[in-house]
Scaffold this motif. Structure first.
Motif, PDB file in Angstrom:
ATOM      1  N   ASN A 274      -8.883  -0.818  -0.074  1.00 26.81           N
ATOM      2  CA  ASN A 274      -8.173  -1.131  -1.172  1.00 26.81           C
ATOM      3  C   ASN A 274      -7.060  -2.003  -0.861  1.00 26.81           C
ATOM      4  O   ASN A 274      -6.201  -1.536  -0.196  1.00 26.81           O
ATOM      5  CB  ASN A 274      -7.755   0.454  -1.893  1.00 26.81           C
ATOM      6  CG  ASN A 274      -6.929  -0.049  -2.888  1.00 26.81           C
ATOM      7  OD1 ASN A 274      -6.976  -0.873  -3.705  1.00 26.81           O
ATOM      8  ND2 ASN A 274      -6.085   1.399  -3.466  1.00 26.81           N
ATOM      9  N   GLU A 275      -7.027  -3.141  -1.627  1.00 32.77           N
ATOM     10  CA  GLU A 275      -6.013  -4.411  -1.224  1.00 32.77           C
ATOM     11  C   GLU A 275      -4.489  -3.546  -1.929  1.00 32.77           C
ATOM     12  O   GLU A 275      -3.468  -4.235  -1.671  1.00 32.77           O
ATOM     13  CB  GLU A 275      -6.210  -5.522  -1.759  1.00 32.77           C
ATOM     14  CG  GLU A 275      -6.494  -5.633  -3.245  1.00 32.77           C
ATOM     15  CD  GLU A 275      -6.860  -7.080  -3.573  1.00 32.77           C
ATOM     16  OE1 GLU A 275      -6.039  -8.092  -3.231  1.00 32.77           O
ATOM     17  OE2 GLU A 275      -7.734  -7.161  -4.457  1.00 32.77           O
ATOM     18  N   TYR A 276      -4.628  -2.867  -2.890  1.00 36.94           N
ATOM     19  CA  TYR A 276      -3.423  -2.315  -3.507  1.00 36.94           C
ATOM     20  C   TYR A 276      -3.308  -0.608  -3.194  1.00 36.94           C
ATOM     21  O   TYR A 276      -2.298  -0.095  -3.808  1.00 36.94           O
ATOM     22  CB  TYR A 276      -3.478  -2.355  -5.070  1.00 36.94           C
ATOM     23  CG  TYR A 276      -3.754  -3.946  -5.508  1.00 36.94           C
ATOM     24  CD1 TYR A 276      -2.910  -4.847  -5.261  1.00 36.94           C
ATOM     25  CD2 TYR A 276      -5.036  -3.909  -6.163  1.00 36.94           C
ATOM     26  CE1 TYR A 276      -3.222  -6.134  -5.677  1.00 36.94           C
ATOM     27  CE2 TYR A 276      -5.468  -5.204  -6.545  1.00 36.94           C
ATOM     28  CZ  TYR A 276      -4.508  -6.107  -6.464  1.00 36.94           C
ATOM     29  OH  TYR A 276      -4.621  -7.534  -6.810  1.00 36.94           O
TER      30      TYR A 276
ATOM     31  N   LYS B 236      -0.232   0.549   2.305  1.00 37.40           N
ATOM     32  CA  LYS B 236      -0.007  -0.742   2.736  1.00 37.40           C
ATOM     33  C   LYS B 236       1.780  -0.848   3.155  1.00 37.40           C
ATOM     34  O   LYS B 236       1.784  -1.712   4.128  1.00 37.40           O
ATOM     35  CB  LYS B 236      -0.221  -1.778   1.654  1.00 37.40           C
ATOM     36  CG  LYS B 236      -1.456  -2.022   1.254  1.00 37.40           C
ATOM     37  CD  LYS B 236      -2.422  -2.768   2.114  1.00 37.40           C
ATOM     38  CE  LYS B 236      -3.654  -3.172   1.774  1.00 37.40           C
ATOM     39  NZ  LYS B 236      -4.840  -3.771   2.887  1.00 37.40           N
TER      40      LYS B 236
ATOM     41  N   ARG C 104      -2.317  -3.361  -9.071  1.00 41.45           N
ATOM     42  CA  ARG C 104      -1.268  -4.334  -8.454  1.00 41.45           C
ATOM     43  C   ARG C 104       0.109  -4.004  -8.818  1.00 41.45           C
ATOM     44  O   ARG C 104       0.975  -3.996  -7.915  1.00 41.45           O
ATOM     45  CB  ARG C 104      -1.633  -5.751  -8.938  1.00 41.45           C
ATOM     46  CG  ARG C 104      -0.757  -6.997  -8.537  1.00 41.45           C
ATOM     47  CD  ARG C 104      -0.978  -8.266  -9.310  1.00 41.45           C
ATOM     48  NE  ARG C 104      -2.127  -8.646  -9.199  1.00 41.45           N
ATOM     49  CZ  ARG C 104      -2.525  -9.554  -8.408  1.00 41.45           C
ATOM     50  NH1 ARG C 104      -1.755  -9.998  -7.757  1.00 41.45           N
ATOM     51  NH2 ARG C 104      -3.731 -10.202  -8.204  1.00 41.45           N
TER      52      ARG C 104
END
Length: 502
Positions: A117-119, A123, A487
């Protein structure tokens, strides 16, 4: 001001500091080495398992911990709590801001496929997902009487969990620490923060030793999304919100307002209840832009009953590459029942329904009830604790009252606080949250203005107050903000944690 918060938090880990914390590392037996459905390298180390707290009888509280993908030794540690009461924080892991996106399998029983999951909120932070109180999700006790809980008891046992967790993971004891959650965690979060504050006298000598470092670089706080706060503010916001969003006519609004005498919290009489039901009919209370699927056993494919045109619904479409889950709660609901009434439910006319309409949780249920998945995440087997469900029925005492005095006290003592709201949530409307934050009476230091996402688009609106209080809306998001707007959620989350302007 930041010193107070860190001193408060040190009280909860002072025992840890007395046992040579720098010589011990995270427990190896909690390390997750693989996850069914995922092929590839983990973006960071993941751990999961149980912390046993209390002794009459002991409670086994389940957690899933994802280290930061950036600098785990320096990035904040965030405890995430889902609401209900009675809803599992695996909800947040699977559907909202966990390290993976879950794509449903080809059949109802096949495991989902996991992709990074890039979001994910990992992170920029270390994040703990905790199933609380006992009896929720994978958390269990050998004595089911412990499944009776309350606002204050949940805070006490979550605090005990933190004591045990930092004993097992002492290398994170000096990281910035925050508590976050949504929905009924609007009660969990401030009551937990207050519970931590109440322990400040335990380690006064240790506080003096840390004084210089605390003063310069330790600001802590908490954040709450679409959170239950005060019954009058929360409940009385619903009907005006629906009217303001153009979902009922002026005539209908005048009729329900007259039937309820302008007081939707106490629901005075059968006529008021019927009118409120008429207002709710056909709508998905968790996101007014999403269709309402009335049969949770029917596969959702976008063809369910829906009172809004497709063109309008597209305004709230998620960027996340998976079908937006339609079920968040069983009988438990983010509205408050009177103290001592037990099960939470939004309105008297819905008490007889165990399943809330517009809901389905196949992806999480299939994955978390798979034997291999449970083995991988060190969760007790189905034969021992039963099947995992997103929410369960708890006997729950709402004994903390309004959260407004809690927020007033905590903000007065240096806690940084972010109250955020998806502006298309009808369950806990942003207008109620906006009203109670204003009611605290703090000076406006940054007037209502738009804030922009990393895609350089207006993502919502923000107003900042003195005493480190921020109120934020997310445009087009429903009740679970990171699910609908991943995002934008990562944008405001990372900026706020880093102390940057939103």
């Amino acid at each position: 001001m930041s010193k107070f918060f860190f001193l408060s938090f040190l009280s909860s880990i002072c025992i840890v500091l007395g046992v040579s914390v720098l010589t011990k590392a995270a427990p190896r037996d909690a390390l997750i080495t693989f996850l069914p459905g995922f092929n590839g390298s983990f973006p960071s180390k993941h751990y999961s398992g149980y912390m046993t707290v209390g002794d009459t009888p002991p409670q086994n509280l389940f957690y899933y911990f994802a280290e930061s993908e950036r600098e785990p030794s320096k990035d904040p540690v965030v405890l995430w709590l889902n609401g209900g009461p009675g809803c599992s924080s695996m909800d947040g892991l699977v559907y909202e801001h966990g390290p993976f996106n879950f794509v449903a399998g080809n059949t109802r029983s096949s495991l989902p496929t996991l992709h990074l999951n890039e979001y994910s909120w990992s992170k920029v932070s270390n994040i703990i997902y905790l199933d609380s109180p006992c009896g929720v999700g994978f958390s269990y006790s050998n004595d089911t009487r412990t499944y009776e809980s309350s606002d204050l008891e949940a805070a006490t046992y979550t605090h005990k969990f933190l004591l045990e967790w930092f004993k097992e993971y002492p290398e994170f004891s000096s990281n910035p620490f925050y508590v976050a959650g949504e929905s009924y965690a609007g009660v969990y979060v401030p009551t937990l923060a207050s519970e931590i504050v109440n322990g400040t006298a335990i380690c006064s000598v240790m506080f003096e030793l840390w004084n210089i470092q605390i003063e310069t670089d330790r600001q802590k706080g908490y954040m709450v999304g679409n959170g239950v706060t005060d019954p009058e503010f929360d409940d009385n916001a619903l009907v005006p919100f629906v009217h303001g969003m153009g979902l009922i006519s002026d005539t209908m609004f005048e009729e329900v307002d007259a039937a309820c005498a302008g007081n939707y919290h106490s629901s005075p009489g059968e006529r008021c209840n019927k009118m409120i039901q008429k207002v709710l009919d056909g709508l998905n209370v968790y996101d007014i832009l999403e269709p309402c699927f009335h049969n949770p056993n029917v596969e959702e494919d976008g063809n369910g009953n829906n009172s809004l045109p497709i063109s309008f619904r597209q305004l709230g479409i998620t960027e996340r590459p998976l079908p937006v889950r339609k079920r968040m709660f069983g009988r438990a609901w983010p509205f408050r029942a009177p103290v001592g009434d037990g099960i939470v439910t939004p309105w008297p006319q819905l008490i007889s329904n165990f399943e809330v309409e517009c809901t389905n949780d196949r992806v999480a249920s299939v994955w978390l009830n798979d034997r291999n998945v449970r083995n991988a995440i060190h969760a007790a087997p189905v034969t021992e604790i039963g099947e995992w469900t997103i929410c369960c029925e708890l006997s729950f005492d709402h004994n903390a009252g309004s959260m407004i005095p809690y927020h007033k006290n905590l903000t007065a003592h240096g806690f940084r606080v972010l109250i955020f709201s998806g502006d298309h949530d009808m369950c806990v409307p942003f207008t109620g949250s906006q009203a109670w934050t204003r009611s605290l009476g703090y000076k406006v230091v940054d007037e209502w203005r738009p804030w922009r996402s990393s895609a350089d688009q207006v993502a919502g609106y923000v107003q900042e107050y003195s005493n480190n209080l921020t109120f934020l809306t997310i445009k087009g998001a429903g009740h679970t903000v990171p699910e609908y707007k991943p995002r934008e959620a990562l944008d405001f989350y990372s900026r706020w944690l880093e102390g940057k302007p939103i």
